[in-house]
Design a protein around this motif. Structure first.
Motif, PDB file in Angstrom:
ATOM      1  N   HIS A   1      33.294  43.793  42.733  1.00  0.00           N
ATOM      2  CA  HIS A   1      33.464  43.553  41.307  1.00  0.00           C
ATOM      3  C   HIS A   1      32.228  42.882  40.720  1.00  0.00           C
ATOM      4  O   HIS A   1      31.496  42.182  41.416  1.00  0.00           O
ATOM      5  CB  HIS A   1      34.659  42.610  41.062  1.00  0.00           C
ATOM      6  CG  HIS A   1      35.987  43.270  41.174  1.00  0.00           C
ATOM      7  ND1 HIS A   1      36.523  44.038  40.180  1.00  0.00           N
ATOM      8  CD2 HIS A   1      36.903  43.264  42.174  1.00  0.00           C
ATOM      9  CE1 HIS A   1      37.711  44.475  40.548  1.00  0.00           C
ATOM     10  NE2 HIS A   1      37.960  44.020  41.761  1.00  0.00           N
TER      11      HIS A   1
ATOM     12  N   MET B   1      37.808  38.602  40.028  1.00  0.00           N
ATOM     13  CA  MET B   1      38.570  39.827  40.215  1.00  0.00           C
ATOM     14  C   MET B   1      38.702  40.233  41.685  1.00  0.00           C
ATOM     15  O   MET B   1      39.578  41.011  42.032  1.00  0.00           O
ATOM     16  CB  MET B   1      37.924  40.970  39.422  1.00  0.00           C
ATOM     17  CG  MET B   1      38.026  40.815  37.923  1.00  0.00           C
ATOM     18  SD  MET B   1      39.732  40.786  37.329  1.00  0.00           S
ATOM     19  CE  MET B   1      40.228  42.455  37.652  1.00  0.00           C
ATOM     20  N   GLU B   2      37.856  39.705  42.553  1.00  0.00           N
ATOM     21  CA  GLU B   2      37.918  40.031  43.976  1.00  0.00           C
ATOM     22  C   GLU B   2      39.290  39.729  44.562  1.00  0.00           C
ATOM     23  O   GLU B   2      39.731  40.388  45.495  1.00  0.00           O
ATOM     24  CB  GLU B   2      36.858  39.252  44.759  1.00  0.00           C
ATOM     25  CG  GLU B   2      35.459  39.804  44.652  1.00  0.00           C
ATOM     26  CD  GLU B   2      35.295  41.189  45.265  1.00  0.00           C
ATOM     27  OE1 GLU B   2      35.863  41.469  46.331  1.00  0.00           O
ATOM     28  OE2 GLU B   2      34.565  42.001  44.664  1.00  0.00           O
TER      29      GLU B   2
ATOM     30  N   HIS C   1      41.205  45.628  44.694  1.00  0.00           N
ATOM     31  CA  HIS C   1      40.161  46.431  45.336  1.00  0.00           C
ATOM     32  C   HIS C   1      40.604  47.888  45.212  1.00  0.00           C
ATOM     33  O   HIS C   1      41.800  48.182  45.227  1.00  0.00           O
ATOM     34  CB  HIS C   1      40.009  46.073  46.810  1.00  0.00           C
ATOM     35  CG  HIS C   1      39.399  44.731  47.047  1.00  0.00           C
ATOM     36  ND1 HIS C   1      38.769  44.421  48.218  1.00  0.00           N
ATOM     37  CD2 HIS C   1      39.312  43.615  46.282  1.00  0.00           C
ATOM     38  CE1 HIS C   1      38.328  43.179  48.176  1.00  0.00           C
ATOM     39  NE2 HIS C   1      38.652  42.669  46.996  1.00  0.00           N
TER      40      HIS C   1
END
Length: 138
Positions: free
Chosen positions: A70, A75-76, A80
């Motif tokens: 990302h 957002m990780e 995914h």
């Protein structure tokens, strides 16, 4: 090449009952939150079967781009994904119930416990292609 079963987790208790629409529209196979990193094992050229609860496969496609990370670190932890070229997708009625899904048991897939599962050794590929050929592409 490996073949993966990716669960769309449509049950409301899983937190995102509409994720399957996002995956189909955005040409992605995705995993979220605690299961997000499971997607990272999928490589370019692998085959993905989107698994919809009640033994239904609603899409089959080839991975064109593995997970790249990302732009935003936050957002990780959330999502995914791999980019997929859907070779076949089920048709849905107005209530978003699949009308022509493929029963995973007809392909020889017995183990479906998890979000992202390597099913390479379980799939009957001849039967998979037969099932796709029997269903119109919408």
């Amino acid at each position: 090449m490996k073949t993966w079963l990716v669960n769309t987790n449509i049950r409301p208790e899983n937190g995102n009952p509409n994720a399957f629409k996002y995956m189909l529209r955005q040409n992605k196979a995705a995993a979220f939150y605690g299961r997000a990193v499971e997607i990272d094992n999928i490589c370019r050229g692998d085959l993905v079967c989107l698994y919809h609860n009640d033994n239904r496969i609603i899409a089959v496609g080839a991975v064109v781009e593995p997970y790249q990370g990302h732009d935003f670190e936050e957002m990780e932890l959330i999502e995914h994904w791999v980019d997929v070229n859907w070779l076949w997708k089920a048709d849905f009625n107005d209530s978003f119930e699949p009308l022509n899904s493929i029963d995973r048991r007809e392909l020889g897939i017995k183990m479906v416990n998890g979000t992202v599962i390597n099913i390479t050794d379980q799939v009957n590929y001849k039967e998979l292609l037969t099932q796709i050929a029997q269903r119109p592409i919408f």
